[in-house]
Write a protein that holds these residues in place. Sequence first.
Motif, PDB file in Angstrom:
ATOM      1  N   SER A 111       0.804  -1.300  -0.063  1.00 14.36           N
ATOM      2  CA  SER A 111      -0.178  -0.058  -0.015  1.00 14.36           C
ATOM      3  C   SER A 111       0.948   1.063  -0.176  1.00 14.36           C
ATOM      4  CB  SER A 111      -1.001  -0.023   1.137  1.00 14.36           C
ATOM      5  OG  SER A 111      -1.933   1.076   1.179  1.00 14.36           O
ATOM      6  N   GLY A 112       0.136   2.318  -0.364  1.00 13.80           N
ATOM      7  CA  GLY A 112       1.037   3.676  -0.344  1.00 13.80           C
ATOM      8  C   GLY A 112       0.461   4.493  -1.571  1.00 13.80           C
ATOM      9  N   GLN A 113       1.334   5.347  -1.797  1.00 11.03           N
ATOM     10  CA  GLN A 113       1.047   6.380  -3.001  1.00 11.03           C
ATOM     11  C   GLN A 113       1.736   6.030  -4.076  1.00 11.03           C
ATOM     12  OE1 GLN A 113       2.852  10.033  -0.634  1.00 11.03           O
ATOM     13  NE2 GLN A 113       2.493  10.685  -2.689  1.00 11.03           N
ATOM     14  N   SER A 114       1.967   6.917  -5.046  1.00 15.03           N
ATOM     15  CA  SER A 114       2.534   6.400  -6.515  1.00 15.03           C
ATOM     16  C   SER A 114       3.664   5.799  -6.696  1.00 15.03           C
ATOM     17  CB  SER A 114       2.512   7.872  -7.314  1.00 15.03           C
ATOM     18  OG  SER A 114       3.568   8.717  -6.623  1.00 15.03           O
ATOM     19  N   ASN A 115       4.706   5.759  -5.846  1.00 17.05           N
ATOM     20  CA  ASN A 115       5.786   4.864  -5.933  1.00 17.05           C
ATOM     21  C   ASN A 115       5.336   3.481  -5.483  1.00 17.05           C
ATOM     22  OD1 ASN A 115       8.366   6.346  -6.754  1.00 17.05           O
ATOM     23  ND2 ASN A 115       7.783   7.760  -4.854  1.00 17.05           N
ATOM     24  N   MET A 116       4.495   3.318  -4.860  1.00 15.38           N
ATOM     25  CA  MET A 116       3.858   1.945  -4.629  1.00 15.38           C
ATOM     26  C   MET A 116       2.912   1.383  -5.862  1.00 15.38           C
ATOM     27  SD  MET A 116       4.095  -0.997  -2.911  1.00 15.38           S
ATOM     28  CE  MET A 116       4.472  -0.768  -1.398  1.00 15.38           C
ATOM     29  N   TRP A 255       5.009  -0.743   2.729  1.00 14.26           N
ATOM     30  CA  TRP A 255       4.503   0.595   2.584  1.00 14.26           C
ATOM     31  C   TRP A 255       5.370   1.525   2.150  1.00 14.26           C
ATOM     32  CZ3 TRP A 255      -0.065   3.097   3.487  1.00 14.26           C
ATOM     33  CH2 TRP A 255      -0.234   4.532   3.652  1.00 14.26           C
ATOM     34  N   TYR A 256       4.655   2.508   0.939  1.00 14.62           N
ATOM     35  CA  TYR A 256       5.737   3.331   0.307  1.00 14.62           C
ATOM     36  C   TYR A 256       4.895   4.489   0.177  1.00 14.62           C
ATOM     37  CZ  TYR A 256       9.624   5.039  -2.826  1.00 14.62           C
ATOM     38  OH  TYR A 256      10.558   5.564  -3.336  1.00 14.62           O
ATOM     39  N   GLN A 257       5.099   5.497   1.046  1.00 11.93           N
ATOM     40  CA  GLN A 257       4.402   6.833   1.089  1.00 11.93           C
ATOM     41  C   GLN A 257       4.958   7.733   1.519  1.00 11.93           C
ATOM     42  OE1 GLN A 257       2.737   8.304   3.833  1.00 11.93           O
ATOM     43  NE2 GLN A 257       1.607   9.762   2.383  1.00 11.93           N
ATOM     44  N   GLY A 258       4.537   9.000   1.690  1.00 13.32           N
ATOM     45  CA  GLY A 258       5.352  10.056   2.423  1.00 13.32           C
ATOM     46  C   GLY A 258       5.484  11.335   1.634  1.00 13.32           C
ATOM     47  N   GLU A 259       5.756  11.459   0.558  1.00 15.50           N
ATOM     48  CA  GLU A 259       6.013  12.591  -0.218  1.00 15.50           C
ATOM     49  C   GLU A 259       4.777  13.550  -0.176  1.00 15.50           C
ATOM     50  OE1 GLU A 259       7.836   9.063  -2.563  1.00 15.50           O
ATOM     51  OE2 GLU A 259       6.034   9.266  -1.437  1.00 15.50           O
ATOM     52  N   ASN A 260       3.605  13.133   0.061  1.00 11.83           N
ATOM     53  CA  ASN A 260       2.460  14.183  -0.005  1.00 11.83           C
ATOM     54  C   ASN A 260       2.245  14.345   1.687  1.00 11.83           C
ATOM     55  OD1 ASN A 260       1.696  13.370  -2.650  1.00 11.83           O
ATOM     56  ND2 ASN A 260       0.001  14.377  -2.282  1.00 11.83           N
ATOM     57  N   ALA A 278      -3.628   1.588  14.263  1.00 15.05           N
ATOM     58  CA  ALA A 278      -5.141   1.436  13.750  1.00 15.05           C
ATOM     59  C   ALA A 278      -5.266   0.069  12.622  1.00 15.05           C
ATOM     60  CB  ALA A 278      -5.475   2.642  13.064  1.00 15.05           C
ATOM     61  N   TRP A 279      -4.451  -0.100  11.786  1.00 22.33           N
ATOM     62  CA  TRP A 279      -4.328  -1.148  11.067  1.00 22.33           C
ATOM     63  C   TRP A 279      -4.217  -2.615  12.022  1.00 22.33           C
ATOM     64  CZ3 TRP A 279      -1.897  -1.010   5.492  1.00 22.33           C
ATOM     65  CH2 TRP A 279      -2.345   0.092   4.845  1.00 22.33           C
ATOM     66  N   ARG A 280      -3.268  -2.514  12.779  1.00 19.28           N
ATOM     67  CA  ARG A 280      -3.292  -3.706  13.614  1.00 19.28           C
ATOM     68  C   ARG A 280      -4.430  -3.923  14.362  1.00 19.28           C
ATOM     69  NH1 ARG A 280       3.158  -2.363  15.263  1.00 19.28           N
ATOM     70  NH2 ARG A 280       4.217  -3.576  13.425  1.00 19.28           N
ATOM     71  N   SER A 281      -4.886  -3.160  14.979  1.00 19.42           N
ATOM     72  CA  SER A 281      -6.026  -3.309  15.690  1.00 19.42           C
ATOM     73  C   SER A 281      -7.262  -3.842  14.825  1.00 19.42           C
ATOM     74  CB  SER A 281      -6.505  -1.825  16.223  1.00 19.42           C
ATOM     75  OG  SER A 281      -7.705  -2.215  16.896  1.00 19.42           O
ATOM     76  N   ALA A 282      -7.141  -3.278  13.390  1.00 20.73           N
ATOM     77  CA  ALA A 282      -8.291  -3.697  12.752  1.00 20.73           C
ATOM     78  C   ALA A 282      -8.113  -5.234  12.204  1.00 20.73           C
ATOM     79  CB  ALA A 282      -8.492  -3.015  11.281  1.00 20.73           C
ATOM     80  N   TRP A 283      -6.602  -5.704  12.044  1.00 18.66           N
ATOM     81  CA  TRP A 283      -6.429  -6.985  11.908  1.00 18.66           C
ATOM     82  C   TRP A 283      -6.593  -7.810  12.986  1.00 18.66           C
ATOM     83  CZ3 TRP A 283      -5.286  -3.872   7.483  1.00 18.66           C
ATOM     84  CH2 TRP A 283      -5.628  -4.504   6.182  1.00 18.66           C
ATOM     85  N   HIS A 284      -6.388  -7.477  13.972  1.00 18.19           N
ATOM     86  CA  HIS A 284      -6.126  -8.014  15.162  1.00 18.19           C
ATOM     87  C   HIS A 284      -4.884  -8.911  15.243  1.00 18.19           C
ATOM     88  CE1 HIS A 284     -10.305  -7.050  16.444  1.00 18.19           C
ATOM     89  NE2 HIS A 284     -10.766  -7.658  15.114  1.00 18.19           N
ATOM     90  N   GLN A 285      -3.770  -8.282  14.603  1.00 22.18           N
ATOM     91  CA  GLN A 285      -2.442  -8.984  14.713  1.00 22.18           C
ATOM     92  C   GLN A 285      -1.475  -7.668  14.872  1.00 22.18           C
ATOM     93  OE1 GLN A 285      -3.843 -10.737  10.536  1.00 22.18           O
ATOM     94  NE2 GLN A 285      -1.726 -11.549  11.279  1.00 22.18           N
ATOM     95  N   LEU A 286      -0.521  -7.996  15.510  1.00 20.69           N
ATOM     96  CA  LEU A 286       0.857  -7.148  15.327  1.00 20.69           C
ATOM     97  C   LEU A 286       1.600  -7.328  14.102  1.00 20.69           C
ATOM     98  CD1 LEU A 286       2.432  -4.982  17.304  1.00 20.69           C
ATOM     99  CD2 LEU A 286       3.926  -7.162  18.023  1.00 20.69           C
ATOM    100  N   LEU A 287       0.947  -6.689  12.882  1.00 22.32           N
ATOM    101  CA  LEU A 287       1.454  -7.101  11.611  1.00 22.32           C
ATOM    102  C   LEU A 287       2.830  -6.524  11.618  1.00 22.32           C
ATOM    103  CD1 LEU A 287      -1.613  -5.746   9.739  1.00 22.32           C
ATOM    104  CD2 LEU A 287      -0.759  -8.083   9.922  1.00 22.32           C
ATOM    105  N   PRO A 288       3.803  -7.184  10.948  1.00 21.76           N
ATOM    106  CA  PRO A 288       4.818  -6.677  10.452  1.00 21.76           C
ATOM    107  C   PRO A 288       4.895  -5.491   9.505  1.00 21.76           C
ATOM    108  CG  PRO A 288       5.058  -8.945  10.298  1.00 21.76           C
ATOM    109  CD  PRO A 288       3.840  -8.640  10.682  1.00 21.76           C
ATOM    110  N   PHE A 289       5.408  -4.273   9.675  1.00 28.24           N
ATOM    111  CA  PHE A 289       5.246  -3.230   8.885  1.00 28.24           C
ATOM    112  C   PHE A 289       6.409  -2.604   8.437  1.00 28.24           C
ATOM    113  CE2 PHE A 289       2.747   0.600   7.163  1.00 28.24           C
ATOM    114  CZ  PHE A 289       1.282   0.088   7.604  1.00 28.24           C
ATOM    115  N   TYR A 290       6.859  -2.986   6.940  1.00 31.40           N
ATOM    116  CA  TYR A 290       8.123  -2.711   6.424  1.00 31.40           C
ATOM    117  C   TYR A 290       7.971  -1.430   5.625  1.00 31.40           C
ATOM    118  CZ  TYR A 290       9.315  -6.966   8.672  1.00 31.40           C
ATOM    119  OH  TYR A 290       9.359  -8.217   9.622  1.00 31.40           O
TER     120      TYR A 290
END
Length: 467
Positions: A111-116, A255-260, A278-290
Motif C-alpha cells: 500500500s501507499g501512494q504513487s511509488n507503490m 508501505w511506500y508513501q510520504g511525499e504528500n 489502527a491497522w493492527r487493531s483492525a486486523w487483530h494482529q501485530l502486523l510486520p510493517f516494512y
Amino acid sequence: MKMKKHLLLWLLTCCAISLHANIRLPKVISSNMVLQQQSQVKLWGWAEPGERISITTSWDQQVYAVTTAGDAGWSTAITTPVAGGPFTITLKGRNTIELVNVMAGEVWICSGQSNMEMCGNWGLKDIKAIQPTAYNTNIRCFKIAKATAAYPQEDVTAQWVTCDSAVLNTFSAVGYFFGRKLNEQLHVPIGLIDASWGGTAAEVWTPDSTVKNNPVLKEAATHILPNGMCPHLPGVAWNAMLAPVTNYTIAGVTWYQGENNTSTAAAYRLLFTSMIDAWRSAWHQLLPFYFVQIAPFNYREKNVGALLREAQQQSMQHPNTGMVVTTDITGNVYDVHPTNKHDVGYRLANWALGETYHRKEFVYLYPLYKEMMIKKDKVIISFKNDSQGITIKGDSIAQLFIAGSDREFHPAQATVKNNSLVVWSKEVKQPVAVRYAFSNTAIGNLFGRNGLPVAPFRTDQWEAPTK
C-alpha cells in the motif's frame, strides 16, 4: 388477465427471494486466492438469515457449519494447511459455490501512494525486462480499484489473478518484486494485495476517528489540500479499499508513501505510527510493517524531505517495523518517481525474510546514527547495525557538515576509525553538531560494509527552516 398479473408478480418475488437467499462472498474470497498458511483464517459472506451453510475444504475434507445471522451476515474460521495447492473449498446452502485453484501460502498487503502504485504501464524498464517470464502460478495478485467512502464498506472491486505479463501492466512493481523474492526464497505461494493511490497522504489511509480524535493529527490534516487527482479527507481510502479486507488474514504490510506529507512532516511520526496501530487493531494482529524511506527529491520548500525522512526513521522505534533506505538508488532528484523498483522490492523482501521468516543470511539492516562524542575539535559518530563496519565510497565523504554553537554548518572532512566516523573542519574549532545527507536532495556516499547505505541523519534538534 388479473390472475396472470398476480402470478407474474408472485414468480418475480420468488425469484428475488431465491437470489437474495444465495450464498454471496466478498471479492477477496474467491477462486485463485491465497490463504495464509497454517492459520485460523476467516471466511465470511452473506445469505438468507437463518440459512445453514456447510463448508468443505479439500486439503483435509473437514466440514465446517455456520448459520447466517439476522443481519444476513455469516462468518467462520477454518484451519489452513501448510503451503501448497491447488485446493478447493465448497460452500453449500440454498446454492453451492466451489472455489477452485486456491493456494495456501504467505499473504501481504502492498500500500501507499504513487511509488507503490507504479507498474508496467508507467514504462518501468525493470518490469518490461521481466514481463516475458512473469507467468508464475505461485504468485497471485489482487489489485483493489481506487475508491473512497465516508464509512467503512463491506466489499471492494478486485479479483484474484495469477501473475503474468498482462497483470504487471497494472500491478504494483514494488509489490511484485517483493513477492517474487519471497516466492524464490521461501518456495511457497505468495498472495499480494495492492491497495495504492498516487498522490495520497497518509491521512486518507488512516481511520478518520484516529485523526479526528487527536488534536495534533486533526490540525495537520487541515493542511492536506485536494489536488484534483486523489482524495484528501481522513479515512476515505481506508474505508473503501482496506476496511473491507481486514477480515482476511495476512502475514504483513509493505508501505511506500510520504511525499504528500512533507508539508506536515512534524506530525508524520505520530500520524504514521497511529496509522500502523489502527491497522493492527483492525486486523487483530501485530502486523510486520516494512516501509520505504522517501527518496531524495527537489521539493519546493527547504528541508521538508529531510524532515519527513527523519520522521520515518524515528518511526522505526515502533515495534515490528523496518525501513528501506533508497538514497543510493534514486537516480534523478528532479523526479519524485525513482524508476528502480526492483531493488526497492527486494530490499523490502530482505526485511521480511530476515525478521518475519527468520532468515538471517539476508542483508537488511541499514547503519543508523547511534550517538556522538566530542573530542577536542572532532566529533566521533557511532552507528547501530554496523557489525561489519562502515566505509566511504570515493576519495572523500559527500554531504557531511559540521557546526559550532553558532549553528552555522560548514562542509566537513571525515575518516573511518574503529567503525566510527571521525568528523572535523578547520572552520569549526569547537564542534557541536553534525549533519549527513540532511537535505531534500542529498545523496551521500557513506555505506555499511554490508553494502547498504547509511541512513541520513543529524545529531542536533535545532529548527530546520523550511522557507
